[in-house]
Design a protein around this motif. Structure first.
Motif, PDB file in Angstrom:
ATOM      1  N   LYS A   9       0.839  -1.197   0.000  1.00  0.00           N
ATOM      2  CA  LYS A   9       0.000   0.000   0.000  1.00  0.00           C
ATOM      3  C   LYS A   9       0.873   1.246   0.000  1.00  0.00           C
ATOM      4  N   PHE A  11       0.602   5.615  -0.066  1.00  0.00           N
ATOM      5  CA  PHE A  11      -0.201   6.838  -0.076  1.00  0.00           C
ATOM      6  C   PHE A  11       0.580   7.847  -0.894  1.00  0.00           C
ATOM      7  N   LYS A  45      -6.052  -1.064   9.538  1.00  0.00           N
ATOM      8  CA  LYS A  45      -7.115  -0.438   8.743  1.00  0.00           C
ATOM      9  C   LYS A  45      -7.350  -1.188   7.431  1.00  0.00           C
ATOM     10  N   LEU A  48      -9.487  -4.079   8.139  1.00  0.00           N
ATOM     11  CA  LEU A  48     -10.856  -3.632   8.402  1.00  0.00           C
ATOM     12  C   LEU A  48     -11.561  -3.126   7.148  1.00  0.00           C
ATOM     13  N   GLY A  49     -10.813  -2.967   6.058  1.00  0.00           N
ATOM     14  CA  GLY A  49     -11.428  -2.458   4.846  1.00  0.00           C
ATOM     15  C   GLY A  49     -11.491  -0.941   4.788  1.00  0.00           C
ATOM     16  N   LEU A  50     -10.891  -0.252   5.758  1.00  0.00           N
ATOM     17  CA  LEU A  50     -10.876   1.210   5.723  1.00  0.00           C
ATOM     18  C   LEU A  50      -9.897   1.707   4.679  1.00  0.00           C
ATOM     19  N   VAL A  51      -8.812   0.969   4.532  1.00  0.00           N
ATOM     20  CA  VAL A  51      -7.791   1.302   3.547  1.00  0.00           C
ATOM     21  C   VAL A  51      -7.788   0.193   2.509  1.00  0.00           C
ATOM     22  N   LYS A  52      -7.775   0.613   1.238  1.00  0.00           N
ATOM     23  CA  LYS A  52      -7.798  -0.402   0.178  1.00  0.00           C
ATOM     24  C   LYS A  52      -6.383  -0.669  -0.302  1.00  0.00           C
ATOM     25  N   TRP A  69     -18.368  -6.574   3.094  1.00  0.00           N
ATOM     26  CA  TRP A  69     -18.498  -5.941   4.404  1.00  0.00           C
ATOM     27  C   TRP A  69     -19.054  -6.859   5.479  1.00  0.00           C
ATOM     28  N   ARG A  72     -17.118  -8.112   8.626  1.00  0.00           N
ATOM     29  CA  ARG A  72     -16.859  -7.254   9.779  1.00  0.00           C
ATOM     30  C   ARG A  72     -17.798  -7.542  10.944  1.00  0.00           C
ATOM     31  N   GLN A  73     -18.812  -8.368  10.714  1.00  0.00           N
ATOM     32  CA  GLN A  73     -19.647  -8.810  11.841  1.00  0.00           C
ATOM     33  C   GLN A  73     -18.828  -9.518  12.907  1.00  0.00           C
ATOM     34  N   TYR A  77     -13.526  -3.359  16.801  1.00  0.00           N
ATOM     35  CA  TYR A  77     -12.354  -2.498  16.618  1.00  0.00           C
ATOM     36  C   TYR A  77     -12.425  -1.323  17.575  1.00  0.00           C
ATOM     37  N   VAL A  81      -8.003   7.015  18.312  1.00  0.00           N
ATOM     38  CA  VAL A  81      -8.637   8.255  18.739  1.00  0.00           C
ATOM     39  C   VAL A  81     -10.136   8.029  18.756  1.00  0.00           C
ATOM     40  N   ARG A  83     -13.409   9.764  18.821  1.00  0.00           N
ATOM     41  CA  ARG A  83     -14.198  11.005  18.743  1.00  0.00           C
ATOM     42  C   ARG A  83     -15.548  10.687  18.158  1.00  0.00           C
ATOM     43  N   PHE A 248      -0.048  11.456   9.618  1.00  0.00           N
ATOM     44  CA  PHE A 248      -1.433  11.844   9.310  1.00  0.00           C
ATOM     45  C   PHE A 248      -2.413  10.684   9.225  1.00  0.00           C
TER      46      PHE A 248
END
Lengths: 249, 277
Positions: A9, A11, A45, A48-52, A69, A72-73, A77, A81, A83, A248
């Motif tokens: 991966k 970025f 991530k 978890l599928g947040l980042v491909k 998806w 994820r059942q 997680y 942070v 919020r 970041f």
């Protein structure tokens, strides 16, 4: 349980995961360690599928990840942070996630009393202290009794009592046969909680194996010293520079 | 393949999740109170205009002038702020067993509809109790519907900007302001300048095409066509009417507005589905 093959991966220009291979069997408690920006959070991530991922294959419970998806059942997680929408009340947040998951929140009451969240339930998340928000995050992660538990720096904002209770809870989950994944910078905590260690350096797995083995190999008694020794022994000029760049994520 | 997936209807389970998310957003927004404040502003404004501003048509025109200026700005800021403020929450939701498409529509509908409702209800109530709604139902409904539509369009644009400049808030807000200035204020001037500069050439088609590319202009022209005010119509409006006639002009413009909602929403969905959080 989790099988990762040749995961890459980037970025932009920044290569964060450089070909990771990892197999985590069911019921194993694994600690993920590594310097800031080494790719720990990105790895979690991605599972978890947040980042491909750019390339590579991930299987969770024999389900191959491809933007699906339902897998994820089985995952709970707890993010680094915590919020939440400020106007939301704790109780509503719990109800909201329950409605999303459509699973029975078997441990809801238990976790609330364990973390002393009872008096906080009717407060809005805005007025909650950071530590209490972390506890809410831990509750959300564990209340549906998922088979896989991911904790990203879980005890960073917790007071000693809460941190103690949290660790007790994780030990219990371990005994119940859950697969647990924890990233942390607190080595003593990992010594308590996990029996396997993944050491990530600069987007690659430098070590994966049992805790005892790691200590033996490095002729150290404590995990902290063993990890420090490994970091010294793998000089990589890129690390220092990258550390600041990757914060970041 | 993926396009089909985007257009494909949600199945019953996903519909249930969608309404669950929307309900939750409504609840938290109403508790936040400022959506209600926004509605009250339009209520007070419309009521004041009706008390001091003369007849129904004039009031509707004044209202639509305010609306054309402010709804786009508020909508975009609101959309982009939501994306920036809810980062961690959206991430948490994405770790739940829910697909990104359902989540996107849930969040979009959940936050845009209260804002739309605040305007529509806030402006409609005074129109109702001063009798304008009964006296001039067509024009009233059109102004209210246009305001609602502009709200949805610009919240969608705000979403797109927020997702596109996810890491760079300053840039995101910067673009928001620039797009608003351009569409709400500069656009007409630029078209006029083009007309003066190239006055010797037939410019009708260019003007029509240019109008189509700005939702605020489209809405403005629809209002002017409905009220049939040639004096205020301006060049673009006049060309529009000449080209399409009043009725099909309104129809074409509303079709374009629907497209203006569909395209940003679709782009937003695509970005959201591909994004690394």
């Amino acid at each position: 349980m989790i099988r990762i093959e040749n995961l890459h991966k980037s970025f932009g220009d920044l290569e964060v995961l450089k070909g990771m291979n990892l197999h985590i069997p069911k019921g194993q408690a694994t600690g993920i360690v590594g310097p800031n920006g080494s790719g720990k959070t990105t790895l979690i991530k991605t599972i978890l599928g947040l980042v491909k991922p750019d390339s590579g294959v991930i299987h969770v419970n024999d389900v191959k990840l491809n933007g699906n998806w339902l897998y994820r059942q089985d995952i709970g997680y707890m993010p680094q942070v915590a919020r939440y929408p400020e106007n939301m009340i704790v109780r509503e947040l719990l109800e909201f996630i329950k409605g999303l998951r459509n699973q029975e929140a078997v441990f809801e009451e238990e976790l609330i009393s364990q973390f002393n969240l009872g008096p906080e339930l009717d407060k809005s998340l805005r007025v909650l202290s950071g530590g209490n928000r972390q506890k809410v995050g831990a509750t959300l992660a564990m209340m549906f009794n998922p088979q896989l538990l991911f904790f990203d720096e879980p005890t960073a904002g917790l007071d000693p009592q809460a941190s103690f209770k949290f660790k007790k809870r994780v030990e219990k989950e371990k005994q119940d046969g859950k697969t647990v994944l924890i990233t942390s910078h607190i080595m003593s905590e990992l010594e308590q909680l996990v029996d396997h260690v993944v050491f990530i350096l600069d987007g690659k797995i430098r070590y994966y194996g049992s805790m005892e083995n790691l200590l033996e190999e490095n002729k150290e008694e404590r995990l902290e010293a063993a990890i420090a020794r490994m970091m010294e022994n793998s000089p990589d000029p890129g690390i220092e520079a990258r550390e600041t760049e990757v914060t970041f994520q | 393949m993926e396009e089909d997936e985007n257009i494909k209807k949600l199945n019953p389970v996903e519909m249930k999740l969608l309404t669950h998310i929307i309900k939750n957003e409504w609840k938290t927004l109403i508790r936040g109170k400022w959506v209600i404040g926004y509605g009250l502003i339009f209520l007070i404004l419309t009521d004041t205009l009706l008390r001091f501003g003369g007849g129904g048509a004039e009031v509707l025109l004044s209202l639509s002038n305010v609306m054309l200026l402010f709804i786009p700005l508020v909508g975009m800021i609101y959309g982009i702020l939501y994306i920036y403020q809810s980062r961690e929450f959206v991430e948490l939701l994405l770790t739940q067993p829910i697909n990104r498409k359902t989540l996107f529509w849930g969040l979009f509908c959940g936050i845009s509809t209260p804002l739309m409702a605040a305007f529509v209800v806030g402006a409609m109530l005074p129109l109702g109790w001063h009798g304008i709604l009964a006296q001039d139902p067509g024009a009233s409904v059109m102004v209210l519907a246009l305001g609602g539509m502009l709200t949805l369009i610009f919240v969608a644009l705000g979403f797109v900007l927020g997702l596109a400049f996810y890491e760079d808030r300053i840039k995101g807000f910067g673009f928001t302001i620039v797009i608003w200035l351009f569409m709400a204020i500069l656009y007409d001037g630029l078209i006029l300048m083009a007309i003066f500069t190239f006055g010797d050439y037939p410019l009708e088609r260019f003007v029509i095409a240019a109008t189509m590319l700005n939702p605020i202009d489209l809405a403005r022209i629809m209002v002017l066509l409905e009220f049939d005010i040639s004096a205020l119509m301006g060049y673009t409006g006049a060309v529009f009417r000449q080209f399409f006639g009043t009725n099909s002009g309104i129809l074409t413009a509303s079709g374009m507005l629907v497209l203006w909602l569909a395209v940003p929403a679709w782009i937003g969905l695509r970005v959201f589905k591909k994004k690394d959080f």
